[in-house]
Design a protein around this motif. Structure first.
Motif, short mmCIF file in Angstrom:
data_model
loop_
_atom_site.label_atom_id
_atom_site.label_comp_id
_atom_site.label_asym_id
_atom_site.label_seq_id
_atom_site.Cartn_x
_atom_site.Cartn_y
_atom_site.Cartn_z
N TYR A 147 1.01 37.26 93.41
CA TYR A 147 -0.15 37.77 94.14
C TYR A 147 0.21 38.96 95.04
CZ TYR A 147 -3.05 33.90 92.59
OH TYR A 147 -3.78 33.02 91.82
N GLU A 148 1.43 39.48 94.87
CA GLU A 148 1.89 40.56 95.76
C GLU A 148 0.99 41.79 95.67
OE1 GLU A 148 5.80 38.57 94.33
OE2 GLU A 148 3.74 38.86 93.60
N ASN A 149 0.61 42.17 94.45
CA ASN A 149 -0.18 43.40 94.29
C ASN A 149 -1.55 43.30 94.97
OD1 ASN A 149 1.83 44.71 92.89
ND2 ASN A 149 1.01 44.21 90.86
N LYS A 150 -2.16 42.12 94.94
CA LYS A 150 -3.44 41.95 95.61
C LYS A 150 -3.29 42.12 97.12
CE LYS A 150 -6.63 39.15 94.55
NZ LYS A 150 -7.49 37.96 94.31
N ILE A 151 -2.19 41.63 97.65
CA ILE A 151 -1.94 41.76 99.09
C ILE A 151 -1.66 43.21 99.45
CG2 ILE A 151 -0.43 41.08 100.98
CD1 ILE A 151 -2.32 38.87 99.96
N ILE A 152 -0.89 43.89 98.62
CA ILE A 152 -0.58 45.30 98.89
C ILE A 152 -1.85 46.15 98.83
CG2 ILE A 152 0.65 47.33 98.00
CD1 ILE A 152 2.91 45.40 97.18
N GLU A 153 -2.75 45.83 97.92
CA GLU A 153 -4.03 46.55 97.86
C GLU A 153 -4.84 46.31 99.13
OE1 GLU A 153 -5.19 48.76 95.77
OE2 GLU A 153 -3.37 48.68 94.56
N ALA A 154 -4.77 45.08 99.66
CA ALA A 154 -5.46 44.78 100.92
C ALA A 154 -4.85 45.57 102.07
CB ALA A 154 -5.41 43.28 101.21
N PHE A 155 -3.52 45.72 102.06
CA PHE A 155 -2.86 46.57 103.05
C PHE A 155 -3.44 47.98 103.01
CE2 PHE A 155 1.56 44.24 103.08
CZ PHE A 155 0.96 43.13 103.65
N ASP A 156 -3.46 48.53 101.81
CA ASP A 156 -3.89 49.92 101.63
C ASP A 156 -5.35 50.09 102.03
OD1 ASP A 156 -3.42 52.62 100.73
OD2 ASP A 156 -4.63 52.14 98.97
N LEU A 157 -6.19 49.14 101.66
CA LEU A 157 -7.61 49.20 102.01
C LEU A 157 -7.82 49.19 103.53
CD1 LEU A 157 -10.59 49.00 101.02
CD2 LEU A 157 -10.33 46.51 101.12
N GLY A 159 -5.77 50.54 105.81
CA GLY A 159 -5.09 51.62 106.53
C GLY A 159 -3.71 51.24 107.00
N ALA A 160 -3.09 50.27 106.36
CA ALA A 160 -1.71 49.87 106.68
C ALA A 160 -0.77 50.41 105.60
CB ALA A 160 -1.60 48.36 106.75
N GLY A 161 0.53 50.42 105.92
CA GLY A 161 1.51 50.83 104.93
C GLY A 161 1.62 52.33 104.72
N GLN A 162 1.14 53.12 105.68
CA GLN A 162 1.19 54.58 105.55
C GLN A 162 2.38 55.10 106.37
OE1 GLN A 162 -1.51 56.36 103.95
NE2 GLN A 162 -0.44 58.31 104.10
N ILE A 163 3.32 55.77 105.68
CA ILE A 163 4.45 56.40 106.36
C ILE A 163 4.51 57.86 105.89
CG2 ILE A 163 6.94 56.40 106.75
CD1 ILE A 163 6.98 53.43 106.20
N GLY A 164 4.15 58.78 106.78
CA GLY A 164 4.09 60.18 106.39
C GLY A 164 3.07 60.37 105.29
N ASN A 165 3.46 61.01 104.20
CA ASN A 165 2.58 61.23 103.06
C ASN A 165 2.70 60.14 102.01
OD1 ASN A 165 1.47 63.67 104.03
ND2 ASN A 165 3.27 64.80 103.34
N TYR A 166 3.39 59.04 102.34
CA TYR A 166 3.53 57.91 101.42
C TYR A 166 2.60 56.78 101.84
CZ TYR A 166 7.77 60.19 99.68
OH TYR A 166 8.65 61.08 99.14
N LYS A 167 1.98 56.14 100.85
CA LYS A 167 1.11 55.00 101.11
C LYS A 167 1.64 53.77 100.39
CE LYS A 167 -2.84 55.07 98.77
NZ LYS A 167 -4.17 55.50 98.29
N LYS A 168 1.06 52.60 100.72
CA LYS A 168 1.47 51.32 100.14
C LYS A 168 2.96 51.05 100.36
CE LYS A 168 -2.13 51.37 96.58
NZ LYS A 168 -2.46 51.21 95.15
N CYS A 169 3.46 51.41 101.53
CA CYS A 169 4.87 51.19 101.86
C CYS A 169 5.05 49.74 102.35
CB CYS A 169 5.34 52.17 102.94
SG CYS A 169 5.20 53.91 102.45
N THR A 170 5.81 48.96 101.61
CA THR A 170 6.05 47.56 101.96
C THR A 170 7.49 47.19 101.63
OG1 THR A 170 5.49 46.63 99.79
CG2 THR A 170 3.67 47.01 101.31
N PHE A 171 7.89 46.01 102.09
CA PHE A 171 9.17 45.43 101.68
C PHE A 171 8.95 43.94 101.42
CE2 PHE A 171 13.31 43.45 102.29
CZ PHE A 171 14.10 44.24 101.46
N SER A 172 9.50 43.44 100.31
CA SER A 172 9.28 42.05 99.93
C SER A 172 10.60 41.32 99.70
CB SER A 172 8.43 41.96 98.65
OG SER A 172 7.18 42.57 98.82
N THR A 173 10.62 40.05 100.06
CA THR A 173 11.73 39.16 99.72
C THR A 173 11.14 37.86 99.17
OG1 THR A 173 11.79 38.36 102.00
CG2 THR A 173 13.35 40.10 101.40
N ILE A 174 11.90 37.19 98.31
CA ILE A 174 11.45 35.94 97.71
C ILE A 174 12.14 34.77 98.39
CG2 ILE A 174 11.23 34.62 95.56
CD1 ILE A 174 9.60 37.18 95.62
#
Length: 367
Positions: A147-157, A159-174
């Motif tokens: 379900y990671e991609n659904k959560i990352i899309e929620a981040f992006d929607l 306005g989270a995960g923005q670093i400079g001109n990069y979007k959807k910036c995250t880090f994941s561990t299992i």
């Protein structure tokens, strides 16, 4: 093609610029909203004059976006025959929505000043006058693997995960998540009273304070679990925003050459307080619109040349005595050019028709 008007308004208020950055005296926002429906054609202008509003209507536009607001203070009455009232009545009668974005665009990450620097082939090296900063938080959420991609899309929607001109910036561990559903639960995984171990992803990102509550809401809506486990940590970073820019030219130049360069690029006459024939420079400060009164900041920063508008007599005299050259390209000419940039941005992002309305400069010069 058409697009929901709310998407355009939200873009100006939360993404392209930030409505919370406007000065307290300003009224950047939705001025007249007749219908929150679809928009096929948008008009852009510097000022919401009678002529501009008429042209927007004649061109079949449903939305007019201006830099300067239609009104600043409260309205006590709307009476036919009054200039402001007549504008409001005409706009409403013809179902023309009007939104104005003023000092929030002046304080945006990419502002009028940045675009003017680009027009002059200059590089922005710093902000000119620091006006504030945004706090940031680290947001961490745990979700079942897959379900990671659904959560990352929620981040992006959100306005989270923005670093400079990069979007959807995250880090994941299992890792392994554990829980035991109680009797009154509706578990997505597992059964009542049975201890569960589930492979989960820990996903983290950063978010500005203004978007934090929206992020929590969107993540909960996107998450498969009935109870969502998340953590929020304040972090020691912030984004500073400024009025104006300090710029650097590719090569050193003299004042007369620079004035000629500005005049050619902006297509306008330049006023100035004095010329120093011995001054050779490659750095200058810029504040679009009305900024001549801010010349003292140049003195503090060791900047000799200040490009702006609305130069007044006493500022010209005082700055000259302090050795600061003020170049006045005009309020109109330093701001009108940003409409051409916004036009390209809106056309690219929304795929709708956008026109820039021709306007006359309010102050004429006898040449």
């Amino acid at each position: 093609m058409s697009v929901d008007i709310i998407n355009i308004l939200n873009f100006f208020e939360k993404s392209f610029s930030d409505i919370t950055r406007q000065y307290e005296w300003d009224n950047s926002n939705r001025q007249i909203i007749v219908d929150y429906g679809k928009v096929k054609k948008v008009a852009l202008a510097l000022d919401p004059t009678k002529q501009v509003i008429k042209k927007a209507i004649d061109k079949g536009c449903e939305l007019l976006i201006t830099h300067h607001p239609l009104f600043f203070g409260k309205i006590n009455s709307i009476t036919k025959g009054n200039l402001l009232s007549d504008k409001i009545i005409v706009a409403i009668q013809n179902k023309l929505n009007i939104a104005s974005y003023h000092t929030n665009l002046d304080l945006a990450d990419f502002s009028l000043n940045d675009y003017l620097a680009e027009k002059l082939d200059a590089q922005v090296i710093d902000g000119f006058i620091k006006e504030g900063s945004e706090k940031y938080y680290k947001f961490v959420v745990y979700t079942p693997v897959g379900y990671e991609n659904k959560i990352i899309e929620a981040f992006d929607l959100s306005g989270a995960g923005q670093i400079g001109n990069y979007k959807k910036c995250t880090f994941s561990t299992i890792g392994t998540g554990t829980f035991e559903p109680g009797n009154n639960t509706k578990p997505f995984i597992g059964e009542h009273g049975v201890f569960e171990e589930v492979k989960e992803a820990r996903i983290e990102t950063i978010v500005p304070e203004k978007n934090l509550s929206r992020l929590v809401k969107n993540v909960i809506n996107a998450h498969p679990y009935e109870e969502v486990a998340y953590d929020i940590y304040p972090i020691e970073i912030s984004k500073t925003y400024s009025l104006g820019r300090i710029c650097k030219l590719n090569t050193k130049t003299d004042l007369k050459s620079f004035i000629s360069h500005i005049s050619q690029k902006l297509g306008c006459a330049i006023k100035y307080n004095f010329l120093d024939d011995n001054l050779i420079f490659d750095e200058f400060a810029v504040v679009t619109g009305s900024g001549a009164s801010l010349w003292k900041h140049c003195k503090q920063k060791g900047i000799k040349v200040f490009l702006t508008g609305d130069l007044k007599h006493h500022d010209a005299l005082d700055a000259k005595e302090e050795g600061v050259v003020i170049l006045d390209a005009g309020h109109y000419s330093t701001e009108k050019i940003f409409m051409e940039y916004i036009q390209k941005v809106l056309e690219t992002k929304f795929g709708i028709e956008v026109i820039t309305i021709d306007e006359e400069e309010s102050i004429k010069i006898w040449r």
